[in-house]
Enzyme design. Sequence first.
Site, PDB file in Angstrom:
ATOM      1  N   ARG A   1      34.514  36.706  -0.382  1.00 55.47           N
ATOM      2  CA  ARG A   1      33.377  37.574  -0.656  1.00 55.47           C
ATOM      3  C   ARG A   1      33.467  38.786   0.268  1.00 55.47           C
ATOM      4  NH1 ARG A   1      31.967  36.293  -5.275  1.00 55.47           N
ATOM      5  NH2 ARG A   1      30.136  37.567  -4.937  1.00 55.47           N
TER       6      ARG A   1
ATOM      7  N   ASN B   1      24.129  36.567  -5.240  1.00 54.67           N
ATOM      8  CA  ASN B   1      23.752  35.943  -3.964  1.00 54.67           C
ATOM      9  C   ASN B   1      22.942  34.672  -4.196  1.00 54.67           C
ATOM     10  OD1 ASN B   1      25.036  37.815  -2.376  1.00 54.67           O
ATOM     11  ND2 ASN B   1      23.175  38.890  -1.754  1.00 54.67           N
TER      12      ASN B   1
ATOM     13  N   GLU C   1      24.279  42.049  -7.633  1.00 57.29           N
ATOM     14  CA  GLU C   1      24.441  41.585  -6.247  1.00 57.29           C
ATOM     15  C   GLU C   1      23.406  40.532  -5.894  1.00 57.29           C
ATOM     16  OE1 GLU C   1      26.837  42.216  -4.121  1.00 57.29           O
ATOM     17  OE2 GLU C   1      27.855  43.716  -5.340  1.00 57.29           O
TER      18      GLU C   1
END
Length: 146
Positions: free
Chosen positions: A105, A50, A46
């Site tokens: 997303r 990002n 994650e």
Amino acid sequence: MKNTMDLQFSALSQNESFARVTVAAFIAQLDPTMDELTEIKTVVSEAVTNSIIHGYENDPKGIVYISVSIEGNTVEMTIRDEGIGIEDIEEARQPLFTSKPELERSGMGFTIMENFMDELSVVSHKEEGTIIRLRKQLMYSKALCN
């Protein structure tokens, strides 16, 4: 005894799995449970995603930096980029918020990180990048037996 590792790589989406596996291999020395290992791998995925998608906006010239330290049964990780930064951290940490809805997303990255780790902090400055610090104490590890 504290053990540390530093890693840096190009902001390419194919490097996300490299980061996840490398961090998992490093913390394997603590003999984490499968759940703990899965949670840490997910959090790394994650945070790195990002950095690549939001921080560098898929510019492969960017570099993602990961530092991991182990002390006792505690894992501390820092994932850092020098990208565009997060304009409003509190808004970005809200479940389902995404700055890239056109990419479909889910907007759950920070929520997942928060739920899987004991501590999460985010520092970001416009046009300077973002630093995500994560901490997790493992339930049982070989380090406790030494």
